[in-house]
Scaffold this motif. Structure first.
Motif, short mmCIF file in Angstrom:
data_model
loop_
_atom_site.label_atom_id
_atom_site.label_comp_id
_atom_site.label_asym_id
_atom_site.label_seq_id
_atom_site.Cartn_x
_atom_site.Cartn_y
_atom_site.Cartn_z
N VAL A 388 0.83 -1.20 0.00
CA VAL A 388 0.00 0.00 0.00
C VAL A 388 0.87 1.25 0.00
N LEU A 389 1.90 1.28 0.85
CA LEU A 389 2.79 2.44 0.90
C LEU A 389 3.48 2.66 -0.44
N GLN A 390 3.92 1.58 -1.06
CA GLN A 390 4.58 1.71 -2.35
C GLN A 390 3.62 2.25 -3.40
N GLN A 391 2.39 1.75 -3.41
CA GLN A 391 1.43 2.17 -4.42
C GLN A 391 0.92 3.59 -4.18
N THR A 392 1.09 4.11 -2.98
CA THR A 392 0.67 5.49 -2.69
C THR A 392 1.87 6.45 -2.71
N GLY A 393 3.00 5.98 -3.25
CA GLY A 393 4.14 6.87 -3.47
C GLY A 393 5.21 6.85 -2.42
N ASP A 394 5.07 6.08 -1.38
CA ASP A 394 6.08 6.04 -0.31
C ASP A 394 6.92 4.77 -0.45
N LYS A 395 7.71 4.70 -1.51
CA LYS A 395 8.52 3.51 -1.76
C LYS A 395 9.57 3.33 -0.68
N ALA A 396 10.18 4.44 -0.23
CA ALA A 396 11.20 4.36 0.82
C ALA A 396 10.61 3.83 2.12
N GLY A 397 9.41 4.30 2.47
CA GLY A 397 8.74 3.82 3.67
C GLY A 397 8.41 2.34 3.58
#
Length: 423
Positions: A388-397
């Motif tokens: 979910v974080l990756q798909q919402t733009g937070d790849k580093a997180g």
């Protein structure tokens, strides 16, 4: 047969009163001369009576079960336990028996000689010279007989107690662990409860559930895998004659449970579970709805109903049922933690996955985070949240989340690949 028709019989070194179940060692027998009288349990007494009536002849297991347990369920294990207690009461060593012989896989037969015992005649001469003593001892004897009769009648078996809560609770706890050894332990405990209390509806239901679970999860080449009941049904793996016979046995038990407690959520759940395994999804859903009318927090019913809706393509109904299952589990968690704990995080993670598949990322993230509040190292929920974080733009997180999990679990996978495979 009615064991009381046998009256008093001498069986080897024992004098057995089939009216009361009391066994008294014959005084002339040196081995038993110091042994006190024992009282046989009712089922043990009935079993001995049947062997006496067929003295010297083989009595099959099937015949014994039909005679001693005519109106209730009993397995070979039930019979073996009853025979073991009978032997223990009479001091008969199964390795070198003097009373009862076991014929493996066939049945049992009585070895000891049987002789009828007639009660001694009254000494009428005493009546002429000791009327007061006769009156006193007559009253005492009548009182003793009355007390003995009352004691015999007021036993747990004859008073038909409620099912033993501890025994059933332990069986239910084992059943919900979803491991083969635990499921087999549950089966043994449910059978013990039925033996103790033949009208224990919940025990019949639990036994039916355990037998279905045995067929669905542990009767193929890959036992215990991540497979659902509906997957087994759709693949045709439950269609063999042997498995259908086992499921039919479970159905008989479930139907008996419902006949004993027709408005009980647990008994109805068991019947619905059997119907589902037999492929009768529509009928099972109707039974599940009856169960939920009896108990809206029957979380197992919600889960089973959700799976059936999903198999029938009713995705919205399935999603609603999964959520209601989680809510019901939350309501019952404190009361039934041992049973719910193996399922709680898995159902929450499943809901996260359902919303992720729908690309409802907000709901997916909410469910994954909810799981991680009570299961902080749940691998699939952690990787789901990373997706979910990756798909919402937070790849580093997403990578940090995965790498932290990897370090704490001492895992060796590649995080980028793990997140990609989790999508």
């Amino acid at each position: 047969m009615d064991e009381t028709e046998l009256g008093i019989q001498q069986i080897g070194p024992w004098r057995v009163d089939f009216n009361s179940g009391i066994c008294t060692p014959v005084e002339t027998n040196d081995k038993l001369s110091e042994t006190t009288a024992v009282r046989l349990e009712p089922k043990s007494c009935q079993l001995l009576a049947l062997l006496v009536a067929r003295q010297g002849q083989l009595v099959s297991k099937e015949e014994i079960i039909a005679s001693v347990w005519p109106d209730s369920y009993a397995s070979d294990d039930t019979l073996a336990r009853t025979l073991s207690r009978l032997r223990a009461s009479l001091g008969d060593d199964p390795r070198a028996p003097n009373l009862i012989e076991t014929l493996p896989k066939r049945g049992y037969r009585l070895l000891a000689t049987v002789n009828s015992v007639q009660p001694p005649p009254a000494d009428v001469g005493q009546r002429q010279t000791g009327s007061r003593h006769v009156l006193f001892f007559g009253i005492a004897a009548l009182t003793a007989v009355a007390l003995l009769s009352l004691f015999w009648w007021w036993t747990p078996e004859n008073s038909q107690p409620e099912p033993t809560a501890d025994l059933l609770a332990r069986a239910d706890d084992y059943y919900h662990q979803m491991r083969l050894a635990d499921n087999e332990m549950a089966i043994a405990l449910y059978e013990q409860q039925i033996e103790l209390t033949p009208d224990a509806a919940i025990a019949y239901a639990g036994l039916a559930n355990s037998l279905v679970q045995r067929v669905v999860r542990w009767s193929d080449a890959e036992p215990g895998g991540q497979v659902t009941l509906t997957q087994r049904v759709s693949s045709g793996e439950l269609a063999s004659a042997e498995k259908q016979q086992q499921l039919q046995r479970a159905r008989v038990l479930a139907e008996k449970a419902v006949s004993l407690a027709p408005e009980n959520a647990a008994t109805l759940k068991a019947l619905g579970f059997v119907l589902s395994a037999q492929g009768n999804y529509a009928e099972a859903i109707i039974v599940y709805e009856r169960a939920l009318q009896a108990d809206e927090n029957a979380w197992q019913v919600w889960l089973n109903k959700a799976e059936l809706h999903e198999a029938l393509g009713a995705t919205e109904l399935a999603l609603d049922a999964y959520q209601r299952a989680f809510t019901a589990m939350s309501a019952r968690y404190t009361e039934h933690e041992v049973q719910i704990r193996p399922w709680y995080a898995e159902v929450g993670n499943l809901l996260g996955d359902k919303y992720l598949q729908r690309q409802d990322l907000q709901q997916a993230e909410s469910w994954y985070r909810r799981v991680l509040t009570f299961a902080p190292l749940h691998e699939q929920a952690t990787l789901g949240l990373a997706v979910v974080l990756q798909q919402t733009g937070d790849k580093a997180g997403a990578l940090r989340l995965c790498e932290d999990l990897q370090q704490r679990l001492q895992a060796s996978y590649d995080c980028e690949q793990a997140i990609a495979e989790r999508k």
